[in-house]
Design a protein around this motif. Structure first.
Motif: not given
Length: 453
Positions: A249-258
């Protein structure tokens, strides 16, 4: 002129399997990270928007497939609706999409398998996939259909397991379950951008129309298969994307790892399920790569049928492209040509190939919608209001949405696409001797024979 015809062996379920194999049910993970970040963690809503948009064009493909159940898809529809010159240019643009999708699949297979087995060069996997795909296409569509069913089942097993584990190992509070579906006004622009990217996931439904002359009841089976394929693929994408957001659910952790976000999600599902080792990761790799292989098969099948249709018209050399193998009843020289072209996968970069694919499809989408307006509006019996709605408003929405998607194409895609069209225009000038002659085409008697066969 070839007198041998292709085998009419494909039923509606077989066509649906072909369409799903082309789209790759696990293809959702290819753009998962990019669109999750674009949509601020609302990937399921972005898929709903995309599915609504693509529905209008799918309806137009159904109407044209019913009216002209012949190989060639958009090329054939435009050819007999707007004339040979426009039809040729649309077919030429469409080839760009179809020719480079197998190359993309071979590149992905080479990259992933080389990463897993680094002691084997990537080109070995590329060549192995290319040769095996071409042999399967050469032998016949019936074998392709059997392989498609098998490879789709592998993907569906993974999807069922992934969804089950995600749903049974997360917090089931209303806040958690509803979070991926709750949007605010500032999310809207990102959702639209994400929806434009996700349209690439549905580009393969038009491939079904290329198999008209191998369908046992094309005027009924093709429209059914097109709509069912869009609906099934859309449903899978929605369920998987929702499940993935619940698990991670913490989608912001994926920023830079798309680009590798899907691996994080798959590993997370394995962790919360307490599975041993990298079970889900390894299962995902196997299922995803079999899906990519199936997509390569169906992409080569589709483009060879478009070449077959253009060869029959005479706009491509008949002695090469309008040839059917006497035993396997496949357009074998077209298949060999596509295989030779796909050798470019040994030298091209993945990013360059990706940028080339959507250009031709959007040209096809736009003109198929226009074909419905010109072919049906004012020419069918019944209520004027109903006809305007079905054959005017609905395809017009499809046209506008297809044109809107052009705004999402990057500069490289536009440049390559326009150069490709310029080459096609020069070839058209050559074929028509400076537009002084008509393009070669088949006669109405042969067309009627194909439809009634």
């Amino acid at each position: 002129m070839s007198t041998i015809k292709m085998k009419r062996v494909l039923t509606t379920p077989a066509l649906i399997a072909f369409g799903l194999a082309y789209m790759v049910p696990l293809g959702i993970f290819t753009t998962y990270g990019q669109v999750t970040v674009l949509s601020n963690g609302h990937l399921p809503i972005a898929y709903i928007i995309t599915l609504a948009m693509i529905f209008f064009t799918a309806l137009s493909y159904c109407r044209m497939a019913n009216k002209l159940p012949i190989a060639g898809s958009a090329y054939s529809y435009v050819q007999y609706t707007f004339g040979g010159k426009i039809g040729f240019l649309v077919g030429w643009a469409q080839i760009l999409d179809y020719l480079f999708l197998p190359i993309l699949n071979y590149l992905v297979l080479g990259i992933y398998l080389h990463d897993t087995f680094p002691f084997i060069p990537a080109y070995v996997f590329v060549l192995g996939a290319l040769i095996s795909v071409s042999l399967l296409n050469f032998i016949g569509i019936k074998l392709i259909n059997s392989v498609n069913f098998t490879l789709i089942i592998v993907q569906l097993i993974f999807i069922v397991l992934f969804v089950f584990l995600a749903f049974t190992n997360v917090d089931h509070s209303p806040e958690t379950m509803l979070k991926p579906l709750q949007i605010s006004p500032h999310d809207f622009s990102g959702l639209l951008s994400g929806a434009a990217v996700l349209c690439l996931a549905f580009l393969g439904f038009d491939a079904i129309a290329t198999l008209a002359e191998e369908s046992n009841d094309a005027q009924k089976s093709l429209p059914r298969a097109i709509l069912w394929t869009v609906a099934i693929a859309g449903g899978i994408f929605l369920i998987v994307s929702y499940s993935a957001h619940l698990a991670y659910p913490i989608w912001s952790d994926l920023i830079g790892k798309e680009d590798i976000a899907s691996l994080y999600v798959v590993r997370r599902v394995g962790e919360i399920s307490h599975l041993s080792g990298n079970f889900m990761y390894n299962f995902f790799q196997a299922a995803y790569l079999t899906g990519v292989f199936a997509s390569a098969m169906t992409a080569q099948t589709s483009v060879s049928r478009i070449f077959y249709a253009m060869g029959r018209e005479g706009v491509l050399p008949k002695q090469i492209f309008y040839k059917i193998h006497h035993r396997f009843r496949t357009p074998y020289l077209s298949i060999i040509f596509v295989a030779c072209f796909s050798l470019l996968s040994l030298v091209l970069e993945l990013s360059l190939v990706v940028s080339m694919i959507s250009f031709g499809a959007l040209v096809a989408f736009t003109f198929v919608n226009l074909c419905v307006i010109k072919s049906y509006l004012g020419k069918v019996k019944g209520s004027t209001g109903t006809a305007i709605f079905k054959y005017g408003l609905l395809p017009l929405i499809g046209v506008l949405l297809s044109l809107w998607l052009w705004t999402s194409l990057d500069a490289t895609a536009m440049i390559v696409g326009l150069i490709w069209l310029a080459i096609g225009f020069i070839y058209l000038v050559y074929l028509t001797k400076g537009f002084k002659c008509m393009l070669p085409s088949i006669g109405h008697n042969e067309l009627n024979s194909i439809i009634k066969d």
